[in-house]
Every structure is written in C-alpha cells, then in structure tokens.
Design a protein around this motif. Structure first.
Motif, PDB file in Angstrom:
ATOM      1  N   LYS A  64       0.906  -1.202  -0.236  1.00  0.00           N
ATOM      2  CA  LYS A  64       0.083   0.106  -0.228  1.00  0.00           C
ATOM      3  C   LYS A  64       0.873   1.219   0.105  1.00  0.00           C
ATOM      4  O   LYS A  64       1.449   1.520   0.865  1.00  0.00           O
ATOM      5  CB  LYS A  64      -0.894  -0.029   1.120  1.00  0.00           C
TER       6      LYS A  64
ATOM      7  N   GLU B 161      -1.881   3.581  10.968  1.00  0.00           N
ATOM      8  CA  GLU B 161      -2.567   2.555  10.470  1.00  0.00           C
ATOM      9  C   GLU B 161      -1.955   1.455  10.520  1.00  0.00           C
ATOM     10  O   GLU B 161      -2.550   0.319  10.719  1.00  0.00           O
ATOM     11  CB  GLU B 161      -2.857   2.967   8.769  1.00  0.00           C
TER      12      GLU B 161
ATOM     13  N   ASN C 202     -14.124  -3.801   1.860  1.00  0.00           N
ATOM     14  CA  ASN C 202     -13.115  -4.255   2.775  1.00  0.00           C
ATOM     15  C   ASN C 202     -13.225  -5.776   3.382  1.00  0.00           C
ATOM     16  O   ASN C 202     -12.586  -5.838   4.432  1.00  0.00           O
ATOM     17  CB  ASN C 202     -13.207  -3.071   3.879  1.00  0.00           C
TER      18      ASN C 202
ATOM     19  N   ASP D 103      -8.026  -3.150   5.744  1.00  0.00           N
ATOM     20  CA  ASP D 103      -8.083  -1.804   5.869  1.00  0.00           C
ATOM     21  C   ASP D 103      -8.500  -1.255   7.005  1.00  0.00           C
ATOM     22  O   ASP D 103      -9.711  -1.029   7.573  1.00  0.00           O
ATOM     23  CB  ASP D 103      -9.190  -0.968   4.635  1.00  0.00           C
TER      24      ASP D 103
END
Length: 248
Positions: free
Chosen positions: A24, A38, A156, A169
């Motif tokens: 990502k 995150e 997701n 996510d």
C-alpha cells in the motif's frame, strides 16, 4: 520486487500485489504519522485473532511511505455482489453478521471512538452552534469499548476460496460503540447511492444486535461530521447534508 500489478487505487494511495505480498503505497504528501498509525492499528487488531492481513513491514519506496502486508486470496464482498446481484440480500445479511463478529472483540490499546469524533468535529468548519450541538450529543451517548472497524463496507471484506471472511483496511479502527460503526456503514451505502441496501443493512444490524434504530440515528450526524474534513467535494457535500438534516 515488481510493483506493476495494481489491484486498487484509493484516495491518496495505490495498492500493488507482488506475489504473496501487498504494498500500500501512499502519496508523498500523506502524513507519516497517519501511515504509522494505520500500521499500528492493524498490528494491534491482529492480536484479536480475527482473519486480517498480517503486517510484514513499513518502508519507503521512491520517497513514499509504504505498508507491506500479506496477500489474501479471494474476492471482496462488493465484487460478489456485482457478480451475483440476485444474492444481494444474502450478502448484506452476511455483512451485518460479520460486523457483529468484529464487535465481539476488544482491543484496548486503540484510540477511543468518542475522542476521535470530538477531535474531528473540532476540525470541521461547521458553525459554532452546530459544533456545540454535536459535542453535546456525543457527550450524552454512553461509552463502549467494542472493536470498531471504522470503514466496514463490502469492499473491505475478502471471502477466501474456502469461504473464510477476512477484513482489510484498519486505518480507522477505534474502540467504542457498535452503533457508531453501523452508522458509518449505513452512510457509506447511501453515499454510493444504494438507499435500499442502506435500509436493508440497518434493519438487519438492529434486529441482530437488538439495538433500537433511533440509537443508531443519534450517531449519524456525529459520524457524518467526522467525515466532512476528508474526501472529495461530492463526498463532503453529501456528509454536510447529513449533518444539516438534524436539528440541534
């Protein structure tokens, strides 16, 4: 490492697959603190035992922060909905059931949802009277500590070939009220123009969790306000209307 297979493009990030790894890659102007947060969220949620991609490393690629995690084979629930429209109601019920499974988990090191909502409301350019009303409503709502995904939407959720659901996510994960998490899912359905799906989902969530629909409604303007500060112009306009629909 060959980052030539793009599997998704989202706001401020591009997601690539290289073998059994997913990269990502965030835009250069993306906050380093948000990227690291995150990754930390995802690492903490791993410890709950839920099926999620394991974090492998955080690195820089061409000056861009990148989170590397394991690749999960399967199809997203949103793709299954498109491929099998006749099963839409079945998939929406699956979505509600899976969300309730997540809410059974606890992850005490995550940010508290109410704290995040208060901060997001402060960051908006809403009139002072509206911000005050939102803060007051939020203060009246009870404190919970359930694991909240924060972006629980069919895109997701990956269904593996053996039928195992996995959740991706976790950028917006918090600990707090399941109804706030449900309010976000409801708003996302409506944002994408699926009014019928939104109503079906909320009916199922409230029925299965034995929650008064009015309680979820109390969270809607708060969650909508927290989303005004990000997204494109059309998204901000939609969430602004959701806030404006309530009287403070």
């Amino acid at each position: 490492m060959e980052l030539d297979r793009i599997i998704a493009v989202r706001n401020n990030k591009t997601i690539y697959r290289d073998g059994d790894r997913v990269y990502k890659v965030f835009d250069r102007n993306y906050s380093k603190a948000d990227v690291l947060n995150e990754a930390l969220n995802q690492a903490r949620v791993e410890e709950t035992g839920l099926c999620i991609p394991k974090i492998l490393e955080v690195m820089m690629i061409d000056g861009k922060w990148t989170i590397v995690s394991e690749y999960i084979e399967g199809k997203t629930l949103s793709r299954l909905m498109k491929e099998n429209p006749e099963k839409k109601d079945e998939y929406i019920e699956m979505l509600a059931d899976l969300q309730l499974q997540v809410h059974l988990k606890k992850c005490g090191e995550l940010l508290r949802l109410k704290d995040k909502m208060n901060r997001k409301i402060c960051d908006t350019e809403l009139p002072a009277t509206v911000r005050y009303g939102l803060h007051a409503r939020l203060e009246e709502l009870p404190v919970h500590d359930k694991l909240c995904h924060g972006d629980f939407y069919p895109s997701n959720i990956i269904i593996k070939p053996d039928g195992t659901p996995c959740f991706i996510d976790w950028a917006h994960a918090t600990q707090g009220s399941a109804s706030a998490d449900a309010a976000k899912t409801f708003l996302l359905f409506r944002l994408h123009g699926d009014i019928e799906g939104a109503d079906k989902y909320l009916d199922l969530f409230c029925e299965k969790s034995d929650t008064e629909k009015e309680y979820v409604h109390k969270w809607i303007p708060i969650v909508a306000a927290s989303l005004i500060v990000k997204g494109n112009e059309a998204e901000r306009e939609f969430f602004q209307k959701c806030v404006d629909a309530f009287d403070y």
